[in-house]
Design an enzyme around this catalytic site. Structure first.
Site, short mmCIF file in Angstrom:
data_model
loop_
_atom_site.label_atom_id
_atom_site.label_comp_id
_atom_site.label_asym_id
_atom_site.label_seq_id
_atom_site.Cartn_x
_atom_site.Cartn_y
_atom_site.Cartn_z
N TYR A 37 0.83 -1.21 0.00
CA TYR A 37 0.00 0.00 0.00
C TYR A 37 0.86 1.25 0.00
O TYR A 37 1.93 1.28 0.62
CB TYR A 37 -0.92 0.01 1.23
CG TYR A 37 -2.08 -0.95 1.09
CD1 TYR A 37 -3.27 -0.53 0.52
CD2 TYR A 37 -1.97 -2.27 1.51
CE1 TYR A 37 -4.33 -1.41 0.37
CE2 TYR A 37 -3.02 -3.14 1.36
CZ TYR A 37 -4.20 -2.71 0.79
OH TYR A 37 -5.24 -3.58 0.66
N PHE A 38 0.34 2.28 -0.67
CA PHE A 38 1.03 3.55 -0.79
C PHE A 38 0.11 4.68 -0.33
O PHE A 38 -1.11 4.58 -0.43
CB PHE A 38 1.42 3.83 -2.25
CG PHE A 38 2.46 2.89 -2.76
CD1 PHE A 38 3.80 3.23 -2.73
CD2 PHE A 38 2.12 1.64 -3.26
CE1 PHE A 38 4.77 2.36 -3.18
CE2 PHE A 38 3.08 0.75 -3.71
CZ PHE A 38 4.41 1.12 -3.68
#
Length: 182
Positions: A37-38
């Site tokens: 995830y970013f």
């Protein structure tokens, strides 16, 4: 596409496998998933309730990689939101691009997932590293379709499987962050 999804904590995978067999659900595949995830350099996805991830799936010797964007949740009962997904060739290069333009890695979420098919539903039993067992039931809709009926049918299926509580609107990422699980 609009994804209508409801997740619930379950007691055991074995119990759910038996109940799914009883209603005639078909096991379709089992895979390992790693989601990276970013967070955006412009907005805090935790505050806007959005998600951007790179998912790598492995089933036997086959590996697939996807970029997925999930928009903010549309309602308060389920995880109903817009989802855009695209296949890519190289997770590391994509990650490098994201980071070069300012996106920050938040964390990885790893899970073994068993998929089942039942009527229009996609059902998954999720063994997420660091969390209790969960089951997700999902229906995909076209943009503009009313999600209320789909959402109600998901809750009816959970009830048919004997699940009437333990529902969770937060993502696995949020659960791991909440409990500060590495």
């Amino acid at each position: 596409m609009i994804e209508v999804e409801v997740k619930a904590k379950i007691n055991s995978f074995e119990e759910m496998e038996e109940k799914l067999a009883e209603i005639g659900a078909t096991k379709t595949k089992k895979e390992f998933q790693e989601d990276i995830y970013f967070n955006s350099p412009v907005v805090d996805f935790a505050k806007t309730d959005e998600a951007l991830r790179i998912r790598t799936t492995k089933e036997n010797d086959e590996e697939n990689i996807f970029i997925t964007y999930k928009g903010p949740k549309i309602n308060k009962e389920a995880k109903t939101r817009k989802e855009i997904e695209m296949g890519i060739e190289n997770a590391q290069e994509c990650s490098d691009i994201f980071e070069a333009i300012g996106f920050k890695k938040v964390r990885a979420v790893r899970k073994n997932r068993q998929y089942y098919s039942y009527e229009d539903f996609e059902i998954s039993l999720d063994d997420v590293e660091g969390l209790d067992p969960y089951m997700e039931i999902e229906i995909g809709l076209n943009d503009g379709e009313d999600y209320t009926e789909a959402q109600n049918s998901i809750f009816e299926l959970f009830e048919k499987l004997g699940i009437t509580d333990g529902f969770e609107r937060t993502s696995y990422l949020e659960l791991l962050e909440t409990f500060n699980i590495n």
